[in-house]
Enzyme design. Structure first.
Site, mmCIF file in Angstrom:
data_model
loop_
_atom_site.group_PDB
_atom_site.id
_atom_site.type_symbol
_atom_site.label_atom_id
_atom_site.label_comp_id
_atom_site.label_asym_id
_atom_site.label_seq_id
_atom_site.Cartn_x
_atom_site.Cartn_y
_atom_site.Cartn_z
ATOM 1 N N VAL A 55 0.828 -1.209 0.000
ATOM 2 C CA VAL A 55 0.000 0.000 0.000
ATOM 3 C C VAL A 55 0.862 1.258 0.000
ATOM 4 O O VAL A 55 0.356 2.357 0.212
ATOM 5 C CB VAL A 55 -0.952 0.006 1.224
ATOM 6 C CG1 VAL A 55 -1.912 -1.171 1.150
ATOM 7 C CG2 VAL A 55 -0.181 -0.017 2.541
ATOM 8 N N HIS A 93 -4.604 -4.570 -2.203
ATOM 9 C CA HIS A 93 -5.051 -4.240 -0.843
ATOM 10 C C HIS A 93 -5.207 -2.736 -0.630
ATOM 11 O O HIS A 93 -5.202 -2.270 0.502
ATOM 12 C CB HIS A 93 -4.075 -4.828 0.180
ATOM 13 C CG HIS A 93 -4.045 -6.323 0.161
ATOM 14 N ND1 HIS A 93 -2.976 -7.063 0.628
ATOM 15 C CD2 HIS A 93 -4.969 -7.230 -0.272
ATOM 16 C CE1 HIS A 93 -3.231 -8.358 0.467
ATOM 17 N NE2 HIS A 93 -4.431 -8.476 -0.068
ATOM 18 N N CYS A 151 -15.611 14.824 8.348
ATOM 19 C CA CYS A 151 -15.544 14.958 6.896
ATOM 20 C C CYS A 151 -16.206 16.268 6.477
ATOM 21 O O CYS A 151 -17.405 16.460 6.716
ATOM 22 C CB CYS A 151 -16.245 13.769 6.238
ATOM 23 S SG CYS A 151 -16.457 13.948 4.452
ATOM 24 N N LEU A 165 12.614 -15.057 0.396
ATOM 25 C CA LEU A 165 13.379 -15.690 1.467
ATOM 26 C C LEU A 165 12.423 -16.158 2.559
ATOM 27 O O LEU A 165 11.545 -15.412 2.981
ATOM 28 C CB LEU A 165 14.382 -14.700 2.061
ATOM 29 C CG LEU A 165 15.681 -14.464 1.298
ATOM 30 C CD1 LEU A 165 16.477 -13.337 1.952
ATOM 31 C CD2 LEU A 165 16.520 -15.734 1.237
ATOM 32 N N GLY A 166 12.589 -17.381 3.030
ATOM 33 C CA GLY A 166 11.761 -17.871 4.122
ATOM 34 C C GLY A 166 10.539 -18.621 3.638
ATOM 35 O O GLY A 166 10.236 -18.680 2.440
#
Length: 367
Positions: free
Chosen positions: A132, A161, A230, A303-304
């Site tokens: 994001v 997302h 708002c 990785l992982g």
């Protein structure tokens, strides 16, 4: 309502490593170069891609979601119109107010620019990102602002997302994040002063990929924080402070048009590349499953452990993206990597500033 933070199932973590795993830098470079050279690739990226920009990953050795005591705010709590929801929004927006500027000011790293070069050269046709932070956009616009206009960026990059750079109220009014930050500063002068003191002294607090920061050690109270109303709602006769960042929160559904487009991007590509992601969220993992169902080649650079490690169809490269992407992009692009001025600039650009281990410090409460 029971909502949990998505993670890699324990059965996968406890199983053997990926069926087709490559750990050698030279072998990984060769395999990824061949994979990309055939073109028409859809790329799915995760938080691991932005680590070299100083943005900490969600998971991994020091990821926020690996802390069993971490309690994120869920969508239904954030949007609750009662006093309970107001309490959640105060907590979220105070933390996000302090944590947004480091994400806003982060610079694309060498992996972002290598991907941008591959997009510029036409090898990566579609990019789906779970991030994001907007750094994929920033890399393209910085290197080629007249070519990578807003409409072209929107057609080539799908933010699965959402984005941290916008805000929307519960009645649908939208505003850019910088404007909302200014509204918060006006409504909360004590926290504006606190942030200015941080900038002046160079003190840092731990920032997570979603702009959230750790402030528990300050012993603060959120009670006096004011979430701005708002203005558009006020002009229509409503007082409404139910506002959320433009990201998909836990417990919130991804809009249908985003979900449909993500599937379409996979369907229209010839192969799917995954980069810097554990695929812990099902919104990403289902795209991998869809590609496999369509018999498309899938390669994963991470990785992982990942959720895809048990899938025999996925070729996994267990190396850091920053270690090979510039070399891979240059090899794939070929002559243009030395002749095209825009691509040359892209392949020479990018920071390498991974987060420090000591970036969480104790600071005084602003009050």
């Amino acid at each position: 309502m029971r909502v949990s933070v998505p993670d890699i199932p324990k059965a996968i973590l406890n199983s053997a490593t990926s069926h087709r795993s490559i750990k050698s830098l030279s072998e990984a470079t060769a395999a990824l170069t061949e994979f990309l050279s055939r073109g028409n690739v859809a790329l799915l990226t995760g938080a691991g891609v932005s680590v070299d920009s100083g943005i900490r990953a969600y998971r991994g050795n020091d990821g926020r979601y690996m802390n069993p005591n971490y309690k994120p705010i869920f969508y239904h709590d954030l949007m609750d119109s009662t006093e309970k929801g107001q309490t959640y929004r105060k907590r979220y927006w105070l933390r996000s107010y302090l944590g947004y500027p480091p994400v806003r000011d982060a610079l694309p790293n060498t992996t972002h620019y290598s991907i941008a070069a591959l997009q510029e050269a036409g090898f990566i046709k579609r990019l789906i990102t779970q991030n994001v932070d907007g750094l994929h956009h920033k890399a393209l616009v910085t290197a080629s602002p007249t070519v990578w206009t807003a409409p072209r960026l929107a057609s080539n990059i799908l933010e699965l997302h959402g984005t941290l750079h916008g805000v929307q109220c519960s009645r649908g009014h939208k505003v850019d994040r910088e404007t909302f930050q200014q509204w918060i500063s006006i409504s909360n002068p004590q926290w504006k002063l606190f942030f200015e003191n941080l900038e002046r002294t160079g003190e840092k607090i731990r920032t997570n990929p979603d702009g959230d920061v750790a402030v528990e050690h300050l012993g603060i109270s959120y009670s006096d924080f004011v979430v701005p109303d708002c203005p558009s709602c006020l002009s229509e006769g409503y007082q409404n402070s139910v506002q959320k960042a433009g990201v998909i929160f836990f417990g919130e559904s991804i809009p249908k048009y985003i979900r449909d487009r993500s599937f379409r991007d996979v369907e229209e590509c010839d192969r799917l590349l995954l980069m810097g992601t554990t695929l812990a969220t099902y919104s990403a993992f289902r795209l991998v499953k869809h590609a496999i169902e369509l018999n498309k080649p899938v390669m994963l650079l991470n990785l992982g452990p990942t959720r895809a490690d048990s899938l025999p169809e996925v070729i996994k490269l267990e190396v850091a993206t920053g270690a090979i992407m510039r070399r891979v992009a240059s090899s794939v692009i070929g002559v243009a990597a030395k002749a095209d001025p825009v691509i040359v600039q892209m392949l020479r650009s990018g920071v390498v500033r991974p987060p420090r281990n000591d970036d969480e410090r104790v600071m005084k409460n602003p009050r």
